[in-house]
Design an enzyme around this catalytic site. Sequence first.
Site, PDB file in Angstrom:
ATOM      1  N   SER A 134       0.862  -1.169   0.000  1.00  0.00           N
ATOM      2  CA  SER A 134       0.000   0.000   0.000  1.00  0.00           C
ATOM      3  C   SER A 134       0.900   1.221   0.000  1.00  0.00           C
ATOM      4  O   SER A 134       2.091   1.126   0.327  1.00  0.00           O
ATOM      5  CB  SER A 134      -0.867  -0.013   1.266  1.00  0.00           C
ATOM      6  OG  SER A 134      -1.422   1.262   1.530  1.00  0.00           O
ATOM      7  N   TYR A 147      -2.896  -0.264  10.140  1.00  0.00           N
ATOM      8  CA  TYR A 147      -2.740  -0.671   8.742  1.00  0.00           C
ATOM      9  C   TYR A 147      -1.356  -0.293   8.212  1.00  0.00           C
ATOM     10  O   TYR A 147      -0.668  -1.111   7.592  1.00  0.00           O
ATOM     11  CB  TYR A 147      -3.833  -0.021   7.907  1.00  0.00           C
ATOM     12  CG  TYR A 147      -3.888  -0.488   6.472  1.00  0.00           C
ATOM     13  CD1 TYR A 147      -4.354  -1.755   6.162  1.00  0.00           C
ATOM     14  CD2 TYR A 147      -3.500   0.349   5.433  1.00  0.00           C
ATOM     15  CE1 TYR A 147      -4.425  -2.190   4.836  1.00  0.00           C
ATOM     16  CE2 TYR A 147      -3.562  -0.071   4.111  1.00  0.00           C
ATOM     17  CZ  TYR A 147      -4.023  -1.341   3.824  1.00  0.00           C
ATOM     18  OH  TYR A 147      -4.082  -1.763   2.514  1.00  0.00           O
TER      19      TYR A 147
END
Length: 251
Positions: A134, A147
């Site tokens: 990501s 995250y």
Amino acid sequence: MSAGPGRRALVTGASRGIGQAVAVALAAAGHTVAGSARTVAATAEDGVIGVPCDMDDLSAVAALPARAAEALGGPVEILVHCAGITRPARVTDIALDDWDAVMRVNVTSALRLAQGCVPAMVDAGWGRVVTIGSLYSRMGGRFAGAYAASKHALLGLTRVLALELATKGVTANVVVPGWTDTEMVRAEARSVARANGYGEDEALRRFLRGQPLGRMVTPAEVAALVTFLCGDPAASITGQAINVDGGSLQS
């Protein structure tokens, strides 16, 4: 050892979004694909063999490589870990249960899958490991503490794996999508919108301010890069984090 179409692939998170796009793209490229998620029926019509598994259950994850091998007719040669979850919260508000769940699904399951799949790849002298990172593999983001930490950890784990396997015919890389049109991103937009008192569309607009392309990346665009990394022409690409991000991070 040469590797053409017809390799055996395991893709996690294959029921939707990037994972589903990757499973379908690998099948279209001629590979035999086992797609794993809690439910994977959505990809059956695209030639993907469903092997259900909950990535939050590490016992089930440890058993998945053998179950996939049985479904595929031999050991996994391509492992693509797309499964991931997020639990948006300010760092000061992150619940430890949420932190543990994000780490378990996003990082620890990747470790267990590599431990289950890589030895056979080494024995065969050929293999591919691709993990889906990501932008938060490289940067921080508000409300993304768990995250971002997990995606940083996944990047580090994959790079170490690449170094350990560099002479074994096995590559390991991270694909780093920018803001991609998936349900996870839209759910994050809704969460951020609620926390800040504006709408989902405004949250998405703010997400995309740093994406020069001016639109979200598509899952198919991410899947195209993953498919390339799983083929022969990418044999010398390992230990890399490659962005598909519309120009967001030029590094």
